[in-house]
Design a protein around this motif. Structure first.
Motif, short mmCIF file in Angstrom:
data_model
loop_
_atom_site.label_atom_id
_atom_site.label_comp_id
_atom_site.label_asym_id
_atom_site.label_seq_id
_atom_site.Cartn_x
_atom_site.Cartn_y
_atom_site.Cartn_z
N LEU A 153 0.86 -1.18 0.00
CA LEU A 153 0.00 0.00 0.00
C LEU A 153 0.90 1.23 0.00
N ILE B 69 -2.97 0.14 -3.96
CA ILE B 69 -2.79 -1.20 -3.38
C ILE B 69 -2.47 -2.15 -4.52
N CYS C 236 -6.40 -0.20 -7.26
CA CYS C 236 -6.05 -1.55 -6.83
C CYS C 236 -5.70 -2.42 -8.03
#
Length: 112
Positions: free
Chosen positions: A13, A26, A79
């Motif tokens: 992260l 992430i 992500c």
């Protein structure tokens, strides 16, 4: 950078402050990429973009809500976590590691 897990189950992260907003990235697994992006401006007001065939939005949406509930700032969560032919158990490990990263981030930023 915050990291949880090892080897192919490693998740990272990265957090950035952009004015009063936050950008959270992430990534992890065998190949970092951009699979989804979730923008949250207020609880219940969320927008997500996702690459076709990718399920990273499940992580970006969940983590965006958790982070927003704690810090109360507008944020974008990007992500991209990938393992080839991942089993359900492997996906669960990756999601758990993403959650650990977010928990560490929130603990370190609990004054915001």
């Amino acid at each position: 950078m915050i990291r949880a897990g090892e080897g192919r189950y490693s998740v990272m992260l990265h957090a950035y402050r952009i004015g009063n907003d936050r950008l959270i990235v992430i990534t992890g697994g065998e190949e970092a990429h951009i699979g989804s992006a979730t923008l949250i401006e207020e609880r219940g007001h969320m927008q997500t973009l996702s690459k076709n065939g990718h399920k990273d939005y499940l992580v970006s949406e969940k983590m965006a809500n958790l982070i927003y509930d704690t810090i109360g700032s507008d944020l974008l969560v990007i992500c991209g976590i990938h393992i080839d032919n991942a089993s359900k158990e492997e996906i669960d490990v990756l999601v758990d590691n993403a959650q650990m990263c977010v928990n560490i981030f929130l603990k370190e930023n609990n004054d915001n």
